[in-house]
Design an enzyme around this catalytic site. Structure first.
Site, mmCIF file in Angstrom:
data_model
loop_
_atom_site.group_PDB
_atom_site.id
_atom_site.type_symbol
_atom_site.label_atom_id
_atom_site.label_comp_id
_atom_site.label_asym_id
_atom_site.label_seq_id
_atom_site.Cartn_x
_atom_site.Cartn_y
_atom_site.Cartn_z
ATOM 1 N N LYS A 1 -3.560 -15.998 -4.413
ATOM 2 C CA LYS A 1 -5.113 -15.752 -4.746
ATOM 3 C C LYS A 1 -5.281 -14.942 -5.650
ATOM 4 C CE LYS A 1 -7.029 -16.614 0.084
ATOM 5 N NZ LYS A 1 -7.585 -17.903 0.011
ATOM 6 N N GLN B 1 -9.499 -11.581 -0.671
ATOM 7 C CA GLN B 1 -10.356 -11.899 -1.811
ATOM 8 C C GLN B 1 -10.524 -10.690 -2.855
ATOM 9 O OE1 GLN B 1 -11.614 -14.911 -2.319
ATOM 10 N NE2 GLN B 1 -10.762 -15.846 -0.534
ATOM 11 N N ASP C 1 -8.550 -6.708 4.935
ATOM 12 C CA ASP C 1 -8.343 -8.013 4.678
ATOM 13 C C ASP C 1 -8.749 -8.161 3.143
ATOM 14 O OD1 ASP C 1 -8.360 -10.560 3.827
ATOM 15 O OD2 ASP C 1 -9.392 -11.506 5.493
ATOM 16 N N CYS D 1 -14.021 -21.449 6.427
ATOM 17 C CA CYS D 1 -13.133 -20.892 7.515
ATOM 18 C C CYS D 1 -14.056 -19.640 7.897
ATOM 19 C CB CYS D 1 -11.753 -20.464 7.006
ATOM 20 S SG CYS D 1 -10.484 -21.594 6.647
ATOM 21 N N HIS E 1 -13.230 -13.946 8.016
ATOM 22 C CA HIS E 1 -12.384 -15.268 7.605
ATOM 23 C C HIS E 1 -11.679 -15.841 8.950
ATOM 24 C CE1 HIS E 1 -9.232 -18.094 6.324
ATOM 25 N NE2 HIS E 1 -9.900 -18.465 5.063
#
Lengths: 406, 141
Positions: free
Chosen positions: A226, A203, A200, A364, A123
């Protein structure tokens, strides 16, 4: 079949509405998730009863606010299995968490010739901060390639790619593809050559159980919004021994221990990295969100989203010439695709007319889309409150749209 | 009258006859199909209008007697339809006329706003801006 009953939809007030005369079908969960009533009530209760500034206050409300804020930190540590609650720094979200690492650890430790290893599926939030850092320090960016449309990492040359690497920063789950990366193996390979690892988890947090110790990462970043929490609150997990040698990020209140006109001494971590009044209500809401998700069970949530994505792919395969991006077997609750002759923008615009929210564009991940040779894909992303009936309705909507266009 | 042969009054009249979103979008898509696609060579950065979620290219085809004939193309059907509307408003006008037009007011006559997201409205605005810039340049010649 999924173990999550559709009755949990009742926990989410936003889902009861109609959009353009149709029941809302919210398939934009990779962008942000909806909030259960318990989260909304926790935030409201905090402002109605406990609102005050945290730390150093002597009065009752400040004590309560501090306790709530620090309890949220403790809860996050437990959620990601961090060894210590001081390993948890509150930020605005994943983007700020990654920027913090790049700006503090990165500026202090990287120099010309050092390598930052990323992947082609990152991203922009796990790409641009490193580009800025590379520009400041003279470090080099290198990328683990992504195979064709199935979108998994090509690790054939990983040993060569790791040469000279000081930090490996990669996504756990791709927001554009749904790929679940082998972060545990990659962290262990990177650590073997002395590199640090940042995961990261934007998600993956809230979609599968997270265990920073099992993953073996030095840093992990995720966002509250999220995973059913409020916007504007996020987490950076950073190992304590690294926090101790990381210079401050922003200056201001909270992050200092002593201030003189010319110089200051800084507070101990993690407070050193939380300048200014933090998002206390956000932390309280995040705490409630983590309780809510653990109540359902993260394994069950991950399985539910995967099953819906898998089912959606099965149904979407009915459309001639559809091109999917992302793995075919194991993946997260994300389906990305393009249809011949139907621009994703046309699809999303007309889906919205029937109450279906999907996202289109490069998500993104512009360089990845350049690689695929498509300017935009359509993406449906699922969460615990989505149902098979909604997928069926989405397919009906798509059939109608394609008829209109062709 | 634009290259596709529609006047804005005619388009507004037709949209008024259409009730639900389906017939409105079907009409918009059909309008878009009337556009002559650009040659690949014209689908270039110089003609690209940024700010739209789809790709849009726009250029001056010719200037006859001070009247600027504009052509444009996109890779999305709804956008192509909107381009036809835009050309009906702007194409074949002198630069003075182009600059005097209240594009927003003309677009509002179609009552499409409820069907278009703010992002897309920004895209339309970007197209209007490009047309106005081209008219400014023409005027300066």
């Amino acid at each position: 079949m999924s173990v999550i009953d559709a009755s949990i939809r009742e926990d989410f007030p936003v889902l009861t509405q109609e959009v353009n005369g149709h029941p809302l079908v919210y398939f934009d969960n990779a962008a942000t998730t909806q909030k259960p009533r318990t989260v909304l009530e926790a935030v409201q209760r905090y402002y109605e009863h406990d609102n005050a500034n945290v730390h150093r206050g002597i009065h009752e409300l400040s004590n309560r606010a501090t306790a709530a804020y620090e309890a949220a930190r403790e809860r996050v540590a437990q959620f990601i299995n961090a060894p210590d609650r001081a390993d948890v720094i509150f930020t605005r979200g994943t983007t700020e968490s990654i920027n913090l690492v790049a700006a503090t650890w990165g500026d202090a430790n990287l120099q010309t010739g050092d390598v930052i290893l990323l992947t082609e599926m990152e991203h922009h939030s796990n790409l641009v901060p490193w580009q800025l850092l590379a520009h400041r320090t003279g470090a080099e960016l290198r990328f683990i390639p992504v195979t064709g449309d199935e979108g998994v990492l090509d690790l054939a040359n990983i040993d060569t790619l790791l040469e000279g690497v000081k930090i490996l920063a990669l996504t756990h789950i791709s927001n554009a593809l749904g790929t679940i990366n082998p972060v545990r193996d990659l962290c262990s390979t990177a650590k073997a050559i002395g590199a640090l690892c940042l995961v990261d988890a934007a998600q993956s947090a809230g979609h599968l159980p997270l265990d920073v110790q099992a993953i073996g990462c030095d840093f992990l970043a995720c966002s509250g919004h999220k995973l059913c929490g409020p916007t504007g609150i996020g987490v950076l997990y950073a190992q304590s021994h690294l926090q101790k040698v990381m210079p401050p990020y922003q200056g201001g209140g909270e992050m200092i221990s002593k201030v003189e006109f010319q110089v200051s001494e800084f507070n101990v971590p993690p407070h050193r990295f939380e300048a200014g009044t933090p998002n206390i209500a956000g932390a309280v809401g995040l705490h409630a969100a983590l309780d809510y998700l653990d109540g359902i069970g993260l394994q069950a949530i991950g399985q539910h989203s995967f099953e819906l994505a898998h089912y959606a792919k099965e149904r979407l395969a009915e459309f001639d010439g559809i091109r999917f991006f992302g793995p075919t077997t194991e993946h997260a609750g994300v389906v990305s695709f393009v249809l011949p002759e139907v621009h994703a923008l046309d699809l999303a615009t007309m889906a919205d007319q029937q109450g279906v929210a999907i996202r289109i564009g490069h998500h993104c991940t512009q360089p990845l889309h350049e690689k695929f040779g498509v300017p935009a894909t359509a993406r449906a992303s699922f969460y615990c409150y989505n149902t098979r009936d909604e997928v069926d309705f989405f397919i009906e909507v798509m059939q109608k749209i394609i008829k209109l266009i062709r | 009258m634009s290259a596709t042969g529609h006047s804005i009054d005619e388009l507004v009249g037709n949209f008024e006859l259409l009730g639900d979103w389906e017939s409105r979008f079907a009409y918009l898509i059909d309008l878009g199909k009337e556009l002559t696609p650009f040659d690949p060579v014209d689908r270039c950065d110089q003609n690209r209008v940024h700010g739209c979620q789809a790709q849009v290219w726009l250029k001056i085809e010719s200037v006859d007697d001070g009247r600027i004939n504009i052509v444009a193309d996109s890779d999305a059907f709804i956008v192509k339809g909107l381009i036809v509307v835009l050309l009906a408003i702007y194409s074949g006008k002198t630069s003075e006329e182009v600059l005097a037009i209240d594009g927003q007011a003309q677009l509002d006559r179609l009552q499409l706003a409820s069907h278009l997201s703010p992002t897309r409205k920004n895209g339309l605005y970007a197209m209007v801006q490009r047309v106005r810039e081209l008219a400014e340049l023409e005027k300066a010649i």
